[in-house]
Design a protein around this motif. Structure first.
Motif, mmCIF file in Angstrom:
data_model
loop_
_atom_site.group_PDB
_atom_site.id
_atom_site.type_symbol
_atom_site.label_atom_id
_atom_site.label_comp_id
_atom_site.label_asym_id
_atom_site.label_seq_id
_atom_site.Cartn_x
_atom_site.Cartn_y
_atom_site.Cartn_z
ATOM 1 N N ALA A 1 -0.428 4.009 5.531
ATOM 2 C CA ALA A 1 -0.467 2.631 5.032
ATOM 3 C C ALA A 1 -0.323 1.639 6.183
ATOM 4 N N LEU B 1 0.824 -1.203 0.000
ATOM 5 C CA LEU B 1 0.000 0.000 0.000
ATOM 6 C C LEU B 1 0.858 1.253 0.000
ATOM 7 N N SER B 2 0.418 2.253 -0.725
ATOM 8 C CA SER B 2 1.087 3.551 -0.743
ATOM 9 C C SER B 2 0.105 4.552 -1.336
ATOM 10 N N SER C 1 -3.092 -1.223 7.302
ATOM 11 C CA SER C 1 -2.759 -2.645 7.416
ATOM 12 C C SER C 1 -3.122 -3.187 8.791
ATOM 13 N N THR D 1 -3.512 3.457 -0.973
ATOM 14 C CA THR D 1 -3.908 2.999 0.348
ATOM 15 C C THR D 1 -5.414 2.991 0.562
#
Length: 750
Positions: free
Chosen positions: A557, A414-415, A561, A630
């Protein structure tokens, strides 16, 4: 094929649920003409000359006020208790005027930026930037060390704004100036969030293409221009009023720029679907001999009830985003929910009035070869019976397909998108390319290391002030940290330590050797925070934070998570309760949740393979491999859960109707699927096409969002709804309707 209408009752009682009038009964008292929905439909039908003008006037007023006084977007995902949030707080307190929006001017000169013919052109461009309102150049590359590359051909300068966002008009003027100044061996390019916003804005023509695609699908499905127009008109009323309300809501709950896109895509999809379900049931009742008023009441009492439950599930799923504890995500969740609520309201109030005007003319204006009035699909019924003959094969094949597609999701990163992921024809990408070539990939992903300075005495234990007792901050205290960071593997360069004007804080910038999208950059940030900086600052009294936009992306991110499992648990838990009330079956409610998880996992997997691994990426408009944005998986899950419930509710409600009418479970499944397959297929096709139209745009995050949802809905409406659900229900038999008596007494009547 002749089917007995009243099979032996023991096929039902074997499930332990009693007779068909027992706990699982969903008889006419809740769905018939005398129900609350039936009465509402009758009022709206009979008072249609009042309902329609009220909707037109009300919608016009809401649209005018909403879009005239719209709130500004808020795209700041930093803040809170994260490291980047604390760093931002220190910067705002001790470096006022330096926390606004920024631009980066990148310069590339074939003859070198120090060449006598080049330097005046660079200086002229710097002067032009400094003359713009509320902007100032932080320093000329000729004066600030480290802003000219080692080969002397590339330079950069930072332009600061006193405003949170640089106005679009200002950015466009400066971009035009950069283009005009380029040429004859010198290239000027501007980069930054404001440039990205100008070049790849959210939204665009995709909603229009989505509506056009929906028109074509409905036309093919119904074959009538009039039948096609009603769902579209109803949906547009709901979406328009919902989006206007969202714009006003932004004053109380500031939302990010992508909120209107998310809301409009969801609204367009569900709004058309909800109206489509009701119009389909209305046509079916007409063809069965009912008059228009009774057909309207029946459609709202049955399909309208399913719409309310399906829409409520979408809202509940969206509100599950509050688990993420991110104010901007909360705002987007509320905004999308408002849009869905408005599409529900239009479906059960405006649509009955429109059906009153339409009457028996619903199938008028048919097109050649497309006009069809039959609502039952023999092909779907034959397919259901084929699956029922080989349920284990269908279940295994369907599960293998879904699980195989989900495998790539195990490696999902994710970013947030940045200039490196922008289309290669944009100025933002040109700026990134010039900086990467001249200074390395990490020069447009800086890390801001900031610290509150201790008083001189605070560092006495470290030998900084042997005399002890000075109340002045130790301005050199951050220097050892800067040296340690500079010596860390993965750090390309570090700027000199700079102290705030009040002397209470200091900061320096560390440039990674890798860019924002590289997996090594988050690893570097964690290493600096967990090991390098704590060791270098031990005993100094310094509180050192790693911040900046890049660190903020990493923190967000990480938070996603960590909290995503909680989001999944909350959404499934709340939605299960709602499904239990509607279908009054523990087995079906749990099965629906499991099927949605399968669809979500498969969608995540396909998205990872296309966007991150690059499979077919160029074909679908992704110029290079990149992490998943994200917020995309965050919204795909609750939205898909809600949308898949649309199909589940519509299918299972019809199956339950057939079952309560006296058919066996197997017969009810086949008949229910034959009555709903065509409309579910049309609804899914509308969704898929609406979501895929965003691939025509330039914004990478929105393209990911559209692709993920399109894949998820396609799989849910085909593999799940047409293979896995019939196979599972055949295998479970009468156990499908199991509902403990104690739970039946606790559940409210739907």
């Amino acid at each position: 094929m002749n089917v007995p209408t009243h099979p032996p009752i023991d096929k039902h009682t074997a499930a332990g649920g009693g007779s068909r009038t027992g706990p699982g009964h969903t008889g006419p008292s809740r769905t018939g003409p005398g129900s609350a929905l039936g009465r509402l439909a009758r009022v709206c039908y009979r008072r249609r000359w009042l309902v329609l003008p009220l909707w037109i006037v009300g919608a016009a007023a809401v649209l005018f006020v909403g879009f005239r006084f719209a709130a500004a977007a808020d795209n700041d995902f930093s803040g809170g208790g994260s490291g980047s949030g604390r760093a931002q707080a220190v910067l705002e307190q001790h470096f006022p005027g330096e926390t606004g929006d920024t631009l980066t001017l990148a310069v590339r000169a074939d003859a070198g930026v120090r060449d006598p013919s080049v330097r005046p052109r660079v200086q002229a461009m710097l002067d032009r930037l400094g003359q713009a309102p509320d902007l100032s150049v932080a320093g000329s590359p000729y004066d600030v060390p480290g802003q000219i590359s080692t080969d002397g051909r590339t330079a950069f300068a930072t332009v600061r704004s006193t405003q949170t966002e640089i106005p679009v008009s200002t950015t466009e003027d400066l971009m035009a100036a950069a283009r005009s100044a380029s040429g004859q061996g010198v290239t000027f390019a501007l980069g930054g969030d404001s440039v990205t916003t100008v070049e790849t804005p959210y939204g665009g023509p995709s909603e229009g293409f989505g509506a056009l695609a929906a028109m074509i699908v409905i036309l093919i499905s119904f074959g009538s221009l009039l039948a096609m127009g009603l769902p579209l008109l109803t949906a547009l009323f709901g979406i328009g009023t919902g989006l206007a309300g969202v714009e006003l809501l932004g004053h109380l709950l500031p939302a990010p720029s992508f909120t209107p896109v998310v809301s409009s895509l969801i609204g367009l999809g569900v709004g058309i679907d909800y109206a489509l379900f009701i119009v389909t049931r209305y046509r079916e009742s007409l063809h069965d001999g009912a008059d228009p008023e009774e057909a309207t009441v029946t459609a709202i009492s049955t399909a309208g009830r399913s719409v309310l439950f399906a829409g409520s599930t979408v809202v509940i799923a969206m509100m599950g985003l509050f688990v993420m504890q991110q104010k901007l995500l909360n705002a987007t969740a509320v905004a999308a929910s408002v849009t869905v609520l408005m599409t529900m309201v239009t479906a059960i109030t405006l649509l009955p009035a429109l059906l009153g005007f339409t009457g028996r003319n619903i199938d008028r204006l048919r097109l050649p070869y497309l006009g069809r009035t039959a609502t039952r699909s023999p092909l779907a019924e034959r397919w259901a019976r084929t699956i029922q003959r080989r349920p284990i094969t269908g279940l295994v094949v369907g599960a293998v397909v879904m699980l195989t597609l989900a495998v790539p999701a195990l490696s999902m990163r994710l970013s947030f998108e940045d200039s490196s992921t922008a289309p290669h024809t944009t100025m933002a990408y040109t700026s990134h390319r010039l900086l990467s070539q001249g200074f390395g990939a990490g020069y447009d992903a800086p890390l801001v290391v900031v610290a509150d300075l201790p008083a001189g005495g605070a560092a006495a234990g470290n030998g900084a002030n042997p005399g002890g007792g000075s109340d002045q901050p130790d301005r050199s205290a951050l220097a050892p940290v800067a040296r340690a960071v500079a010596g860390t593997a993965g750090v390309a360069a570090v700027t000199p330590v700079r102290t705030s004007t009040d002397g209470q804080a200091a900061e320096f910038i560390a440039f990674p050797a890798t860019g924002t999208q590289d997996a090594a950059t988050p690893a570097l940030v964690h290493r600096l925070r967990d090991t390098v900086i704590p060791r270098a600052s031990a005993g100094t009294g310094l509180r050192v934070y790693v911040g900046g936009p890049n660190a903020g992306i990493i923190d967000f991110a990480d938070a996603v998570s960590t909290r995503l499992p909680w989001l999944v648990a909350v959404v499934i838990g709340l939605s299960l309760l709602l499904l239990l009330v509607l279908v009054r079956s523990v087995v079906i409610a749990v099965k629906a949740a499991l099927m949605t998880l399968l669809s979500t996992g498969a969608a995540y997997g396909v998205l990872t393979a296309v966007v991150q691994w690059g499979w077919l990426g160029h074909v679908l408009g992704f110029p290079q491999g990149m992490p998943i944005t994200t917020w995309v998986p965050l919204f795909i899950f609750p939205i898909l859960f809600g949308l898949s419930t649309d199909y589940e509710v519509f299918l299972i409600s019809r199956i339950r109707e057939e079952y309560d009418a006296g058919h066996s479970t197997a017969e009810a499944v086949a008949r229910g699927l034959s009555h709903t397959a065509r409309v579910i297929t049309a609804a899914a096709a509308i969704m898929v096409l609406v979501f895929l139209t965003v691939l025509l745009g330039n914004d990478m995050a929105v393209k990911q969002f559209g692709l993920g949802l399109a894949v998820a809905v396609l799989l849910d409406a085909t593999v799940v709804r047409m293979v896995l659900v019939p196979a599972l229900m055949e295998l479970l038999g009468a156990a499908n309707w199991w509902l403990p008596r104690w739970l039946a007494r606790l559940l409210p009547s739907a």
